[in-house]
Design a protein around this motif. Structure first.
Motif, PDB file in Angstrom:
ATOM      1  N   LYS A   1       0.530  -1.144   0.430  1.00 49.37           N
ATOM      2  CA  LYS A   1      -0.120   0.231  -0.197  1.00 49.37           C
ATOM      3  C   LYS A   1       0.873   1.423   0.044  1.00 49.37           C
ATOM      4  O   LYS A   1       1.900   1.361   0.784  1.00 49.37           O
ATOM      5  N   VAL A   2       0.855   2.381  -0.833  1.00 50.72           N
ATOM      6  CA  VAL A   2       1.400   3.821  -0.968  1.00 50.72           C
ATOM      7  C   VAL A   2       0.765   5.098  -0.425  1.00 50.72           C
ATOM      8  O   VAL A   2      -0.598   4.894  -0.769  1.00 50.72           O
ATOM      9  N   ILE A   3       1.433   5.383   0.119  1.00 54.07           N
ATOM     10  CA  ILE A   3       1.187   6.995   0.155  1.00 54.07           C
ATOM     11  C   ILE A   3       1.799   7.517  -1.170  1.00 54.07           C
ATOM     12  O   ILE A   3       3.161   7.500  -0.477  1.00 54.07           O
ATOM     13  N   LEU A   4       1.253   8.549  -1.115  1.00 53.89           N
ATOM     14  CA  LEU A   4       2.191   9.552  -2.650  1.00 53.89           C
ATOM     15  C   LEU A   4       2.866  10.936  -1.570  1.00 53.89           C
ATOM     16  O   LEU A   4       1.155  11.106  -1.491  1.00 53.89           O
ATOM     17  N   SER A   5       4.141  11.568  -1.923  1.00 48.85           N
ATOM     18  CA  SER A   5       3.961  12.588  -1.243  1.00 48.85           C
ATOM     19  C   SER A   5       5.096  13.059  -2.669  1.00 48.85           C
ATOM     20  O   SER A   5       6.069  13.205  -2.815  1.00 48.85           O
ATOM     21  N   ALA A   6       4.307  14.646  -2.564  1.00 45.35           N
ATOM     22  CA  ALA A   6       5.360  15.569  -3.562  1.00 45.35           C
ATOM     23  C   ALA A   6       4.426  16.852  -3.693  1.00 45.35           C
ATOM     24  O   ALA A   6       3.443  17.048  -2.867  1.00 45.35           O
TER      25      ALA A   6
ATOM     26  N   THR B   1       0.461  18.535  -6.923  1.00 49.32           N
ATOM     27  CA  THR B   1      -0.660  17.143  -6.699  1.00 49.32           C
ATOM     28  C   THR B   1      -1.036  16.724  -8.111  1.00 49.32           C
ATOM     29  O   THR B   1      -1.465  14.965  -8.263  1.00 49.32           O
ATOM     30  N   ASN B   2      -1.034  17.795  -8.800  1.00 47.88           N
ATOM     31  CA  ASN B   2      -1.507  16.775 -10.332  1.00 47.88           C
ATOM     32  C   ASN B   2      -0.712  15.966 -10.487  1.00 47.88           C
ATOM     33  O   ASN B   2      -0.963  15.086 -11.137  1.00 47.88           O
ATOM     34  N   LYS B   3       0.768  16.199 -10.524  1.00 44.00           N
ATOM     35  CA  LYS B   3       1.314  14.669 -10.620  1.00 44.00           C
ATOM     36  C   LYS B   3       0.831  13.545  -9.779  1.00 44.00           C
ATOM     37  O   LYS B   3       1.098  12.751 -11.085  1.00 44.00           O
TER      38      LYS B   3
ATOM     39  N   ARG C   1      -1.552  11.759 -11.220  1.00 43.92           N
ATOM     40  CA  ARG C   1      -1.280  11.638 -12.703  1.00 43.92           C
ATOM     41  C   ARG C   1      -0.800   9.776 -12.170  1.00 43.92           C
ATOM     42  O   ARG C   1      -0.922   8.743 -12.589  1.00 43.92           O
ATOM     43  N   VAL C   2       0.023   9.959 -10.791  1.00 43.94           N
ATOM     44  CA  VAL C   2       0.752   8.584 -11.103  1.00 43.94           C
ATOM     45  C   VAL C   2      -0.194   7.756 -10.820  1.00 43.94           C
ATOM     46  O   VAL C   2       0.021   6.561 -10.827  1.00 43.94           O
ATOM     47  N   LYS C   3      -1.115   8.622  -9.188  1.00 45.56           N
ATOM     48  CA  LYS C   3      -2.321   7.222  -9.216  1.00 45.56           C
ATOM     49  C   LYS C   3      -3.381   7.160  -9.876  1.00 45.56           C
ATOM     50  O   LYS C   3      -3.448   5.489 -10.934  1.00 45.56           O
ATOM     51  N   GLN C   4      -3.025   7.546 -11.670  1.00 47.18           N
ATOM     52  CA  GLN C   4      -4.422   7.163 -12.515  1.00 47.18           C
ATOM     53  C   GLN C   4      -3.492   6.116 -13.327  1.00 47.18           C
ATOM     54  O   GLN C   4      -4.420   4.934 -13.447  1.00 47.18           O
ATOM     55  N   ASN C   5      -2.297   6.409 -13.254  1.00 47.64           N
ATOM     56  CA  ASN C   5      -1.171   4.820 -14.411  1.00 47.64           C
ATOM     57  C   ASN C   5      -1.321   3.561 -13.233  1.00 47.64           C
ATOM     58  O   ASN C   5      -0.939   3.186 -14.254  1.00 47.64           O
TER      59      ASN C   5
END
Ligand SMILES: NC(=O)c1ccc[n+]([C@@H]2O[C@H](COP(=O)([O-])OP(=O)(O)OC[C@H]3O[C@@H](n4cnc5c(N)ncnc54)[C@H](OP(=O)(O)O)[C@@H]3O)[C@@H](O)[C@H]2O)c1
Length: 263
Positions: A32-37, A40-42, A45-49
């Motif tokens: 399970k991942v929590i994505l941070s940076a 937010t739009n990028k 996009r990562v989540k969509q991909n």
């Protein structure tokens, strides 16, 4: 051995490059991942991909590591996503493309604020929860220049060297609490790191270096990082011929320095 499956992995700098590739590989292993940076739009996009995977396994927590006062709230938000963080990957970073003499102190401080204090801050905020559970893994994406300095990278190299001092010390303190520390030292990897690097006045370099373009593909780098996490390695180098610098620094430091000197 650490199993990625079902583990909660918080990745900073997940909007591009190594962080993005790591997210894909961890999800493929049913983590399970929590994505941070910041962008937010990028991150979206990562989540969509990543949607081939279970979307429930992907959460986004925007973060700006240079905004120190916002990091406690961000950490609480990350903990709320899945109730815990098993592995924190301190990956976010900014590189440098400027001579030391031409680099403003503001640019030097920005590099340190993100690369060093950003990682230290987040680590110290998440550590109490890991200590409480007597389980956790802190992963730090350093660099080969965390082992030896090269031209045009003075403060970047300093920030990466500092990470080794801090996290090697921390490892000795938290090993008894079943908390692992892994430092990853990539050489040239195919990402936009040079495009996003800072020049002396703090503006973006905005060029893709040849060495970057012909570097190790980012998915290969990410799969080696995942393997190092699984094997609970203390330190790993991911590089081609540039790895020789690590050994020259140990055995023949004067030779390495002469070889690296600008003409
Ligand atoms: N590529 C290489 O050859 C190489 C070699 C050695 C080490 N590394 C290290 O690998 C790590 C990842 O770099 P990369 O190659 O994947 O480059 P990258 O594509 O430029 O990724 C850097 C990441 O850091 C994030 N970031 C930058 N400033 C931030 C801030 N203030 N707060 C939060 N996030 C921030 C960026 O996201 P936002 O802009 O959306 O915030 C981005 O996701 C870095 O630590 C870098 O030093 C890379």
């Amino acid at each position: 051995m650490t199993k990625i499956q079902k583990k909660v992995i918080w990745i900073t700098g997940a909007s591009s490059g190594i962080g993005e590739a790591l997210a894909h590989q961890i999800l493929a292993k049913d983590g399970k991942v929590i994505l941070s940076a910041r962008r937010t739009n990028k991150l979206e996009r990562v989540k969509q991909n990543c949607q081939g995977n279970n979307p429930e396994n992907i959460k986004i927590v925007p973060i700006d590591l240079s905004q120190v006062d916002s990091l406690e709230t961000a950490t609480q938000a990350a903990l709320k996503c899945f109730g815990k963080v098993d592995i924190l990957v301190n990956n976010a970073g900014i590189s440098q493309r400027s001579l030391a003499v031409e680099t403003t102190m503001a640019a030097n401080r920005k590099i340190f604020e993100v690369n060093f204090f950003g990682a230290v801050n987040l680590t110290q905020l998440i550590l109490p929860e890991m200590l409480h559970r007597k389980s956790g893994h802190l992963v730090v994406i350093s660099s080969l220049v965390g082992k030896f300095g090269t031209p045009l990278r003075s403060c970047y190299a300093a920030s990466k060297h500092a990470l080794h001092g801090y996290f090697d010390s921390l490892r000795t303190e938290v090993a008894k609490d079943n908390i692992k520390v892994t430092l990853i030292c990539p050489g040239y990897i195919q990402t936009e790191v040079s495009v996003n690097a800072l020049t002396g006045d703090g503006s973006k370099y905005q060029k893709m270096d040849e060495t970057q373009k012909s570097g190790i593909p980012v998915n290969i780098c990410a799969s080696r990082i995942v393997k190092a996490i699984e094997q609970e390695k203390q330190e790993l180098y991911i590089a081609r011929q540039e790895i020789v610098g690590v050994y020259l620094k140990k055995l023949f430091p004067t030779l390495l320095s002469k070889f690296l000197q600008l003409q």
